[in-house]
Design a protein around this motif. Structure first.
Motif, PDB file in Angstrom:
ATOM      1  N   PHE A  49       1.023  -1.143   0.007  1.00 50.71           N
ATOM      2  CA  PHE A  49       0.260   0.123   0.089  1.00 50.71           C
ATOM      3  C   PHE A  49       0.960   1.200   0.063  1.00 50.71           C
ATOM      4  CE2 PHE A  49      -2.312  -3.614   1.969  1.00 50.71           C
ATOM      5  CZ  PHE A  49      -3.761  -3.582   1.271  1.00 50.71           C
ATOM      6  N   ASN A  50       0.613   2.078  -0.884  1.00 50.81           N
ATOM      7  CA  ASN A  50       1.103   3.229  -0.920  1.00 50.81           C
ATOM      8  C   ASN A  50       0.836   4.528  -0.363  1.00 50.81           C
ATOM      9  OD1 ASN A  50       3.207   2.185  -2.811  1.00 50.81           O
ATOM     10  ND2 ASN A  50       1.439   2.045  -4.409  1.00 50.81           N
ATOM     11  N   ALA A  52      -2.525   5.983   2.737  1.00 55.07           N
ATOM     12  CA  ALA A  52      -3.734   5.957   3.778  1.00 55.07           C
ATOM     13  C   ALA A  52      -4.945   5.596   2.652  1.00 55.07           C
ATOM     14  CB  ALA A  52      -3.780   6.972   4.538  1.00 55.07           C
ATOM     15  N   ASP A  53      -4.981   6.502   1.498  1.00 56.90           N
ATOM     16  CA  ASP A  53      -6.151   6.421   0.670  1.00 56.90           C
ATOM     17  C   ASP A  53      -6.017   5.200   0.006  1.00 56.90           C
ATOM     18  OD1 ASP A  53      -7.266   8.795   1.405  1.00 56.90           O
ATOM     19  OD2 ASP A  53      -5.935   9.726  -0.227  1.00 56.90           O
ATOM     20  N   ASP A  54      -4.777   4.578  -0.289  1.00 59.84           N
ATOM     21  CA  ASP A  54      -4.773   3.310  -1.035  1.00 59.84           C
ATOM     22  C   ASP A  54      -5.329   2.039   0.007  1.00 59.84           C
ATOM     23  OD1 ASP A  54      -4.070   1.271  -2.631  1.00 59.84           O
ATOM     24  OD2 ASP A  54      -1.784   1.122  -2.412  1.00 59.84           O
ATOM     25  N   ILE A  55      -5.154   2.305   1.280  1.00 59.05           N
ATOM     26  CA  ILE A  55      -5.805   1.380   2.201  1.00 59.05           C
ATOM     27  C   ILE A  55      -7.140   1.381   2.134  1.00 59.05           C
ATOM     28  CG2 ILE A  55      -5.887   0.599   4.653  1.00 59.05           C
ATOM     29  CD1 ILE A  55      -2.845   1.437   4.962  1.00 59.05           C
ATOM     30  N   LYS A  56      -7.736   2.614   2.540  1.00 63.45           N
ATOM     31  CA  LYS A  56      -9.278   2.996   2.326  1.00 63.45           C
ATOM     32  C   LYS A  56      -9.724   2.397   1.096  1.00 63.45           C
ATOM     33  CE  LYS A  56      -8.639   6.900   5.219  1.00 63.45           C
ATOM     34  NZ  LYS A  56      -8.652   8.566   5.386  1.00 63.45           N
ATOM     35  N   ASN A  57      -9.275   2.641   0.020  1.00 64.11           N
ATOM     36  CA  ASN A  57      -9.929   2.291  -1.168  1.00 64.11           C
ATOM     37  C   ASN A  57      -9.929   0.658  -0.995  1.00 64.11           C
ATOM     38  OD1 ASN A  57     -10.392   4.865  -2.142  1.00 64.11           O
ATOM     39  ND2 ASN A  57      -8.280   4.612  -3.441  1.00 64.11           N
TER      40      ASN A  57
END
Length: 70
Positions: A49-50, A52-57
């Protein structure tokens, strides 16, 4: 369980990116994240994951998590 979105954002934004799924789970455990959230993290795709948004998505792509949303 009451989940404070601000607290989740604070934790996600403090992580060192990029971060692997396993490192994400390990760091969550170190920070005292509860078992329900660990279980949710374990359902994430096995990738790096790059942000926080990547994790949320990725979380939003899992589907129904018992009402849990980021």
């Amino acid at each position: 369980m009451n989940i404070n979105p601000g607290q989740i954002d604070q934790i996600l934004n403090a992580l060192p990116y990029p971060i692997s799924k396993q490192n994400l789970i390990d760091m969550a455990r170190q920070r005292g994240v509860n078992d329900q959230m660990i279980s949710m993290l374990e359902k994430l795709p096995d990738k790096t994951f790059n942000s926080a948004d990547d994790i949320k998505n990725s979380v939003s792509g899992i589907g129904n998590l018992g009402g849990f949303k980021l």
